[in-house]
Scaffold this motif. Structure first.
Motif, PDB file in Angstrom:
ATOM      1  N   ARG A 271      87.387 -38.352  36.968  1.00  0.00           N
ATOM      2  CA  ARG A 271      87.747 -37.071  37.574  1.00  0.00           C
ATOM      3  C   ARG A 271      88.589 -37.379  38.806  1.00  0.00           C
ATOM      4  NH1 ARG A 271      85.406 -33.543  41.702  1.00  0.00           N
ATOM      5  NH2 ARG A 271      85.819 -31.373  41.175  1.00  0.00           N
ATOM      6  N   THR A 272      89.848 -36.974  38.770  1.00  0.00           N
ATOM      7  CA  THR A 272      90.770 -37.201  39.884  1.00  0.00           C
ATOM      8  C   THR A 272      91.128 -35.861  40.495  1.00  0.00           C
ATOM      9  OG1 THR A 272      91.700 -39.088  38.710  1.00  0.00           O
ATOM     10  CG2 THR A 272      92.970 -38.220  40.563  1.00  0.00           C
ATOM     11  N   VAL A 273      90.933 -35.731  41.807  1.00  0.00           N
ATOM     12  CA  VAL A 273      91.295 -34.508  42.517  1.00  0.00           C
ATOM     13  C   VAL A 273      92.392 -34.852  43.515  1.00  0.00           C
ATOM     14  CG1 VAL A 273      90.501 -32.668  44.042  1.00  0.00           C
ATOM     15  CG2 VAL A 273      88.983 -33.554  42.249  1.00  0.00           C
ATOM     16  N   LEU A 274      93.566 -34.235  43.335  1.00  0.00           N
ATOM     17  CA  LEU A 274      94.693 -34.368  44.257  1.00  0.00           C
ATOM     18  C   LEU A 274      95.066 -32.966  44.712  1.00  0.00           C
ATOM     19  CD1 LEU A 274      96.957 -35.828  45.744  1.00  0.00           C
ATOM     20  CD2 LEU A 274      98.308 -35.683  43.652  1.00  0.00           C
ATOM     21  N   PRO A 275      94.570 -32.547  45.877  1.00  0.00           N
ATOM     22  CA  PRO A 275      94.858 -31.186  46.328  1.00  0.00           C
ATOM     23  C   PRO A 275      96.286 -31.048  46.840  1.00  0.00           C
ATOM     24  CG  PRO A 275      93.464 -32.325  47.921  1.00  0.00           C
ATOM     25  CD  PRO A 275      93.668 -33.259  46.773  1.00  0.00           C
TER      26      PRO A 275
ATOM     27  N   ASN B 176      97.070 -18.633  61.281  1.00  0.00           N
ATOM     28  CA  ASN B 176      97.406 -17.293  61.771  1.00  0.00           C
ATOM     29  C   ASN B 176      97.179 -17.116  63.264  1.00  0.00           C
ATOM     30  OD1 ASN B 176      98.214 -16.289  59.297  1.00  0.00           O
ATOM     31  ND2 ASN B 176      96.143 -15.668  58.734  1.00  0.00           N
ATOM     32  N   GLU B 177      96.095 -17.652  63.781  1.00  0.00           N
ATOM     33  CA  GLU B 177      95.689 -17.340  65.154  1.00  0.00           C
ATOM     34  C   GLU B 177      95.886 -18.516  66.100  1.00  0.00           C
ATOM     35  OE1 GLU B 177      91.741 -15.791  64.998  1.00  0.00           O
ATOM     36  OE2 GLU B 177      92.231 -14.469  63.338  1.00  0.00           O
ATOM     37  N   SER B 178      96.951 -19.279  65.921  1.00  0.00           N
ATOM     38  CA  SER B 178      97.197 -20.402  66.816  1.00  0.00           C
ATOM     39  C   SER B 178      98.695 -20.662  66.899  1.00  0.00           C
ATOM     40  CB  SER B 178      96.470 -21.651  66.322  1.00  0.00           C
ATOM     41  OG  SER B 178      97.124 -22.175  65.192  1.00  0.00           O
ATOM     42  N   ASN B 179      99.038 -21.615  67.721  1.00  0.00           N
ATOM     43  CA  ASN B 179     100.447 -21.993  67.873  1.00  0.00           C
ATOM     44  C   ASN B 179     100.845 -23.115  66.924  1.00  0.00           C
ATOM     45  OD1 ASN B 179     100.810 -20.127  69.933  1.00  0.00           O
ATOM     46  ND2 ASN B 179     100.077 -21.569  71.486  1.00  0.00           N
ATOM     47  N   LEU B 180      99.942 -23.484  66.016  1.00  0.00           N
ATOM     48  CA  LEU B 180     100.237 -24.564  65.081  1.00  0.00           C
ATOM     49  C   LEU B 180     101.226 -24.112  64.014  1.00  0.00           C
ATOM     50  CD1 LEU B 180      96.654 -25.997  64.495  1.00  0.00           C
ATOM     51  CD2 LEU B 180      98.455 -26.973  65.907  1.00  0.00           C
ATOM     52  N   LYS B 181     102.063 -25.030  63.592  1.00  0.00           N
ATOM     53  CA  LYS B 181     103.012 -24.778  62.510  1.00  0.00           C
ATOM     54  C   LYS B 181     102.263 -24.902  61.175  1.00  0.00           C
ATOM     55  CE  LYS B 181     107.363 -26.526  60.774  1.00  0.00           C
ATOM     56  NZ  LYS B 181     108.325 -27.616  60.841  1.00  0.00           N
ATOM     57  N   ASP B 182     102.585 -24.035  60.214  1.00  0.00           N
ATOM     58  CA  ASP B 182     101.947 -24.093  58.895  1.00  0.00           C
ATOM     59  C   ASP B 182     102.179 -25.453  58.257  1.00  0.00           C
ATOM     60  OD1 ASP B 182     101.351 -21.476  59.402  1.00  0.00           O
ATOM     61  OD2 ASP B 182     102.776 -20.642  57.969  1.00  0.00           O
ATOM     62  N   ASP B 183     101.197 -25.921  57.470  1.00  0.00           N
ATOM     63  CA  ASP B 183     101.298 -27.205  56.779  1.00  0.00           C
ATOM     64  C   ASP B 183     101.428 -27.003  55.282  1.00  0.00           C
ATOM     65  OD1 ASP B 183     101.043 -29.015  58.935  1.00  0.00           O
ATOM     66  OD2 ASP B 183      98.883 -28.653  58.997  1.00  0.00           O
ATOM     67  N   TRP B 184     102.230 -27.849  54.648  1.00  0.00           N
ATOM     68  CA  TRP B 184     102.395 -27.844  53.205  1.00  0.00           C
ATOM     69  C   TRP B 184     102.460 -29.282  52.742  1.00  0.00           C
ATOM     70  CZ3 TRP B 184     102.078 -26.217  48.507  1.00  0.00           C
ATOM     71  CH2 TRP B 184     102.878 -26.741  47.518  1.00  0.00           C
ATOM     72  N   GLY B 185     101.672 -29.628  51.709  1.00  0.00           N
ATOM     73  CA  GLY B 185     101.736 -30.980  51.182  1.00  0.00           C
ATOM     74  C   GLY B 185     100.523 -31.320  50.337  1.00  0.00           C
ATOM     75  N   VAL B 186     100.388 -32.613  50.056  1.00  0.00           N
ATOM     76  CA  VAL B 186      99.249 -33.090  49.268  1.00  0.00           C
ATOM     77  C   VAL B 186      98.175 -33.608  50.213  1.00  0.00           C
ATOM     78  CG1 VAL B 186     100.640 -33.662  47.249  1.00  0.00           C
ATOM     79  CG2 VAL B 186     100.204 -35.415  48.954  1.00  0.00           C
TER      80      VAL B 186
ATOM     81  N   GLY C 190      88.585 -16.921  55.793  1.00  0.00           N
ATOM     82  CA  GLY C 190      88.984 -15.738  55.037  1.00  0.00           C
ATOM     83  C   GLY C 190      89.306 -16.044  53.591  1.00  0.00           C
ATOM     84  N   TRP C 191      90.349 -15.395  53.092  1.00  0.00           N
ATOM     85  CA  TRP C 191      90.716 -15.464  51.681  1.00  0.00           C
ATOM     86  C   TRP C 191      91.782 -16.519  51.431  1.00  0.00           C
ATOM     87  CZ3 TRP C 191      88.128 -13.087  47.910  1.00  0.00           C
ATOM     88  CH2 TRP C 191      87.266 -12.055  48.279  1.00  0.00           C
ATOM     89  N   GLY C 192      91.756 -17.056  50.217  1.00  0.00           N
ATOM     90  CA  GLY C 192      92.762 -18.008  49.770  1.00  0.00           C
ATOM     91  C   GLY C 192      92.968 -17.855  48.281  1.00  0.00           C
ATOM     92  N   ALA C 193      93.912 -18.598  47.762  1.00  0.00           N
ATOM     93  CA  ALA C 193      94.200 -18.587  46.330  1.00  0.00           C
ATOM     94  C   ALA C 193      94.358 -20.021  45.867  1.00  0.00           C
ATOM     95  CB  ALA C 193      95.463 -17.793  46.046  1.00  0.00           C
ATOM     96  N   ARG C 194      94.180 -20.224  44.577  1.00  0.00           N
ATOM     97  CA  ARG C 194      94.398 -21.558  44.033  1.00  0.00           C
ATOM     98  C   ARG C 194      95.046 -21.449  42.663  1.00  0.00           C
ATOM     99  NH1 ARG C 194      88.744 -24.550  42.871  1.00  0.00           N
ATOM    100  NH2 ARG C 194      89.463 -25.451  44.779  1.00  0.00           N
ATOM    101  N   LEU C 195      95.895 -22.410  42.374  1.00  0.00           N
ATOM    102  CA  LEU C 195      96.478 -22.591  41.053  1.00  0.00           C
ATOM    103  C   LEU C 195      95.871 -23.863  40.487  1.00  0.00           C
ATOM    104  CD1 LEU C 195     100.205 -21.777  41.843  1.00  0.00           C
ATOM    105  CD2 LEU C 195      98.485 -20.272  40.813  1.00  0.00           C
ATOM    106  N   ILE C 196      95.607 -23.872  39.186  1.00  0.00           N
ATOM    107  CA  ILE C 196      94.872 -24.968  38.567  1.00  0.00           C
ATOM    108  C   ILE C 196      95.657 -25.512  37.380  1.00  0.00           C
ATOM    109  CG2 ILE C 196      92.727 -25.596  37.383  1.00  0.00           C
ATOM    110  CD1 ILE C 196      91.591 -22.969  38.797  1.00  0.00           C
ATOM    111  N   ALA C 197      95.731 -26.838  37.297  1.00  0.00           N
ATOM    112  CA  ALA C 197      96.283 -27.519  36.119  1.00  0.00           C
ATOM    113  C   ALA C 197      95.449 -28.775  35.899  1.00  0.00           C
ATOM    114  CB  ALA C 197      97.742 -27.871  36.311  1.00  0.00           C
TER     115      ALA C 197
END
Length: 189
Positions: A4-8, A15-25, A175-182
């Motif tokens: 079982r390999t999990v690579l998120p 939303n409530e901070s000065n941090l820049k949004d993150d995108w990646g693995v 809060g809320w989030g979404a996920r896509l699965i493959a």
């Protein structure tokens, strides 16, 4: 042996901070379960083995930046389209920078799902993680719908779901989030 390999892959919005949004693995968690080849007379399937954390995160905020290792187990029962069970692991950091605490994290995932004859599955689970260093937990609850498709001879379970963080802490998602699965499926032949 079951692998079982999990690579998120994550898009994290602050939303409530000065941090820049993150995108990646994120970090890979590789689990290997050694399991009897046949289900028990009671219909129980189980497996035990190692869980390995590999520091593959593309952003520091999306991973632990250290290697980890620990035990994992899974137990489940399938009957009349239903699957009920739990998966758990504990990972300790085995290689990390001197100025960072070694990971000590427990993951528990109880799950229930129903698979329809057309190979569509509706599932409900939690993915509770407890950090023993900070003594804090996160508990997202996930509702998913997946379907097994055949893409050029390769079976793939694809789907989507909604996630709600029932328990969080200051540095975790909320809060809320979404996920896509493959998930690639490799049935016994």
């Amino acid at each position: 042996m079951i692998s079982r390999t999990v690579l998120p892959m994550t898009y994290q919005v602050y939303n409530e901070s000065n941090l820049k949004d993150d995108w990646g693995v994120g970090d890979i968690v590789q689990s290997l379960f050694f399991s009897p080849s046949k289900t028990s007379e009671s219909g129980i399937t189980w497996g035990v083995g190692p869980a390995i954390l590999l520091p593959t995160a593309s952003e520091k905020t999306l991973g632990a930046d250290q290697y980890g290792l620990g035990p994992t187990f899974v137990i489940l029962k399938q009957t009349h389209g239903w699957t009920v069970g739990a998966l758990a692991n504990h990972i300790w950091g085995v290689e990390h920078d001197d100025d960072v605490d070694a990971i000590s994290s427990t993951f528990v995932q109880p799950f229930v799902s129903y698979t329809y004859p057309n190979s569509t599955t509706v599932g409900l689970n939690t993915e509770t993680t407890y950090d023993w260093n900070s003594e804090e937990a996160t508990m997202p609850v996930n509702l998913t719908v997946t379907k097994v498709i055949n893409l050029n001879g390769q079976l793939i379970s694809v789907g989507a779901g909604a996630r709600y963080w029932a328990d969080d802490h200051d540095a975790s998602p909320k809060g809320w989030g979404a996920r896509l699965i493959a998930s690639f499926v490799f049935p016994k032949k």
